[in-house]
Design a protein around this motif. Structure first.
Motif, PDB file in Angstrom:
ATOM      1  N   ALA A 172       0.655  -0.834   0.048  1.00 57.48           N
ATOM      2  CA  ALA A 172      -0.167  -0.296  -0.029  1.00 57.48           C
ATOM      3  C   ALA A 172       0.954   1.300   0.087  1.00 57.48           C
ATOM      4  O   ALA A 172       0.688   1.864  -0.421  1.00 57.48           O
ATOM      5  CB  ALA A 172      -0.828  -0.501   1.326  1.00 57.48           C
ATOM      6  N   ALA A 173       1.685   1.118   0.816  1.00 60.09           N
ATOM      7  CA  ALA A 173       2.911   2.214   0.807  1.00 60.09           C
ATOM      8  C   ALA A 173       3.483   2.801  -0.529  1.00 60.09           C
ATOM      9  O   ALA A 173       3.795   3.785  -1.231  1.00 60.09           O
ATOM     10  CB  ALA A 173       4.397   1.935   1.857  1.00 60.09           C
ATOM     11  N   GLU A 174       3.181   1.751  -1.439  1.00 63.89           N
ATOM     12  CA  GLU A 174       4.292   2.053  -2.257  1.00 63.89           C
ATOM     13  C   GLU A 174       3.047   2.496  -3.749  1.00 63.89           C
ATOM     14  O   GLU A 174       2.986   3.664  -4.386  1.00 63.89           O
ATOM     15  CB  GLU A 174       4.858   0.692  -4.045  1.00 63.89           C
ATOM     16  N   LEU A 175       1.473   1.974  -3.463  1.00 65.20           N
ATOM     17  CA  LEU A 175       0.823   2.634  -4.403  1.00 65.20           C
ATOM     18  C   LEU A 175       0.296   4.257  -3.532  1.00 65.20           C
ATOM     19  O   LEU A 175       0.192   5.138  -4.856  1.00 65.20           O
ATOM     20  CB  LEU A 175      -0.881   2.323  -3.819  1.00 65.20           C
ATOM     21  N   GLY A 176       0.608   4.575  -1.943  1.00 68.85           N
ATOM     22  CA  GLY A 176       0.742   6.234  -1.675  1.00 68.85           C
ATOM     23  C   GLY A 176       1.886   6.415  -2.480  1.00 68.85           C
ATOM     24  O   GLY A 176       1.870   8.101  -2.601  1.00 68.85           O
ATOM     25  N   ARG A 177       2.837   6.030  -3.045  1.00 64.93           N
ATOM     26  CA  ARG A 177       4.303   6.713  -3.065  1.00 64.93           C
ATOM     27  C   ARG A 177       4.420   7.407  -4.664  1.00 64.93           C
ATOM     28  O   ARG A 177       4.249   8.285  -5.015  1.00 64.93           O
ATOM     29  CB  ARG A 177       5.650   5.926  -2.838  1.00 64.93           C
ATOM     30  N   MET A 178       3.616   6.669  -5.194  1.00 62.62           N
ATOM     31  CA  MET A 178       2.715   7.396  -6.968  1.00 62.62           C
ATOM     32  C   MET A 178       1.826   8.077  -6.626  1.00 62.62           C
ATOM     33  O   MET A 178       2.002   9.746  -7.665  1.00 62.62           O
ATOM     34  CB  MET A 178       2.277   5.922  -7.542  1.00 62.62           C
ATOM     35  N   LEU A 179       0.922   8.467  -5.494  1.00 65.22           N
ATOM     36  CA  LEU A 179      -0.353   9.341  -5.852  1.00 65.22           C
ATOM     37  C   LEU A 179       0.640  10.625  -4.881  1.00 65.22           C
ATOM     38  O   LEU A 179       0.038  11.745  -5.634  1.00 65.22           O
ATOM     39  CB  LEU A 179      -0.817   8.892  -4.345  1.00 65.22           C
ATOM     40  N   THR A 180       1.316  10.137  -3.755  1.00 70.03           N
ATOM     41  CA  THR A 180       1.509  11.750  -3.404  1.00 70.03           C
ATOM     42  C   THR A 180       2.941  12.498  -4.687  1.00 70.03           C
ATOM     43  O   THR A 180       3.058  13.660  -4.969  1.00 70.03           O
ATOM     44  CB  THR A 180       2.876  11.196  -2.231  1.00 70.03           C
ATOM     45  N   ALA A 181       3.409  11.950  -5.647  1.00 71.97           N
ATOM     46  CA  ALA A 181       4.037  12.060  -6.962  1.00 71.97           C
ATOM     47  C   ALA A 181       3.564  12.685  -7.269  1.00 71.97           C
ATOM     48  O   ALA A 181       3.509  14.191  -8.200  1.00 71.97           O
ATOM     49  CB  ALA A 181       4.599  11.010  -7.801  1.00 71.97           C
ATOM     50  N   ILE A 182       1.621  12.201  -7.695  1.00 68.43           N
ATOM     51  CA  ILE A 182       1.504  12.882  -8.700  1.00 68.43           C
ATOM     52  C   ILE A 182       0.393  14.503  -7.908  1.00 68.43           C
ATOM     53  O   ILE A 182       0.286  15.586  -8.267  1.00 68.43           O
ATOM     54  CB  ILE A 182       0.158  12.539  -8.978  1.00 68.43           C
TER      55      ILE A 182
END
Length: 407
Positions: free
Chosen positions: A101-111
């Motif tokens: 989940a943290a990796e999906l969150g990392r993508m979202l944070t980048a956006i």
């Protein structure tokens, strides 16, 4: 994402777009689609651009989030001073929830860092029921996701076996409850009808089980048997029967009856949302259907900005290599002219509850629309106001109606 890429002109190495692509951008929503191409096993009916561990050719998924973040940064460079915040994010696959989940969150944070998320942004991830648990869903919610879409497909074990789905009946319904407890405002269940061996009663049971779980959105798709899939080979060998269009039509009518009685209303031919609650609709998919702008990141992902459509290389290894070399992962693109865009509007908007404007139609298409209205395929009242809106019978014959109207 479909497994086959279209033909098109080469994509510039830097990913740059024609200047006109951002003309009028401020009037269009901007979304992101993030493709996660990994699956634990391959479903027998699936033709999407996905890969199991044995198909990755030594490519690791450990650095995948980092690669997607790099493409998000590329998007920022390509779109330049585009001031629009991102209104929707949709993470699809594959099985996105095979990643932490943290990796999906990392993508979202980048956006969010590169573009900013709109205050009311819709942020969705797809999930297989066996790939999440309450702790994972809580982590997703904490990372900023507010909508989740579970692949239920059927409530019957024998139907799931034909589809090569690995979850057990009842698990998707548990997932809905777990997602609600984690704080998700919106939950979708995906269903498939017309699987070989499925009966009308099986389909009713699947609908009833889905509705009992309490999602505010249900997607119901007719099974399409794609060439090259395991299911297509099984049908060709005579191991399982194939349903026909009449069966699909009957199942669609059952779906409309059951879903509307439960307080869900159709807003796109294959999608139903809580009646009177536009927030329950999938706003990201509405970007596709209304020709707005979205950037698709990931192997095989498709993008569209201002009449320019492009698609990335398919395999994760090629995708990673392009980004590592500082190149766009785009494999090709096409620039739509006015006629292309007119036809696409008819193809897509006619599937929506609001329909499409009649003034989009050429002379032959306008005459076909009049015949369709006379034949009970288009609603007469919207037609009188200048819009082509499908009746229930029209929805059953949507592909044929569209073909007539684009002539």
């Amino acid at each position: 994402m479909p497994s086959a890429l279209p033909d098109g002109e080469p994509m510039p190495a830097d990913g740059s777009l024609p200047r006109h692509a951002l003309d009028g951008a401020a009037t269009r929503p901007l979304g992101f689609y993030l493709h996660v191409p990994y699956c634990a096993t391959r479903c027998g009916y699936c033709d999407f651009n996905t890969y199991t561990a044995s198909e990755l050719g030594g490519t690791s998924r450990d650095r995948y989030a980092e690669q997607v973040v790099e493409e998000i940064r590329l998007a920022r460079r390509v779109l330049g001073e585009d001031p629009r915040p991102v209104s929707t994010v949709f993470v699809g696959g594959g099985t996105p929830t095979l990643l932490p989940a943290a990796e999906l969150g990392r993508m979202l944070t980048a956006i969010d860092q590169e573009f900013g998320l709109a205050e009311d942004a819709e942020v969705t991830t797809e999930a297989n029921p066996e790939s999440v648990d309450p702790a994972y869903l809580a982590q997703l919610r904490g990372a900023g996701f507010n909508r989740v879409s579970f692949g239920m497909q059927s409530a019957r074990a024998h139907v799931l076996r034909v589809l090569d789905r690995t979850h057990t009946p009842g698990r998707p319904e548990e997932c809905v409850a777990e997602a609600r407890k984690a704080g998700f405002s919106h939950v979708n269940l995906d269903l498939i009808y017309g699987t070989p061996g499925e009966t009308d009663d099986d389909w009713r049971a699947s609908l009833d089980a889905a509705l009992a779980a309490g999602p505010d959105h249900v997607s119901a798709y007719a099974l399409i048997v794609e060439e090259g899939t395991r299911l297509a080979r099984r049908i060709r060998r005579g191991e399982v029967p194939m349903t026909d269009d009449d069966v699909h039509a009957d199942r669609y009518l059952i779906a409309e009856e059951r879903l509307s009685a439960a307080g869900l209303e159709w807003y796109e031919v294959s999608n139903w949302a809580a009646a009177g609650k536009t927030a329950a609709r999938c706003r990201h998919n509405e970007l596709y259907w209304t020709g707005a702008d979205w950037w698709g990141a990931g192997p095989g992902a498709h993008s569209h900005v201002g009449g320019v459509r492009w698609w990335n290389v398919k395999h994760p290894a090629g995708y990673a290599k392009a980004l590592a070399e500082g190149r766009s992962p785009g494999a090709g693109r096409e620039i739509l002219d006015a006629e292309d865009r007119r036809v696409e509007r008819i193809l897509l908007e006619l599937r929506l509850r609001d329909g499409c404007p009649l003034d989009l139609l050429a002379q032959d298409g306008a005459q076909a629309a009049q015949r369709a209205c006379d034949d009970g395929l288009l609603e007469p009242e919207p037609y009188a106001r200048g819009r082509a809106v499908l009746t229930l019978r029209g929805r059953l014959l949507a592909d044929a109606v569209v073909r007539d109207l684009v002539d």
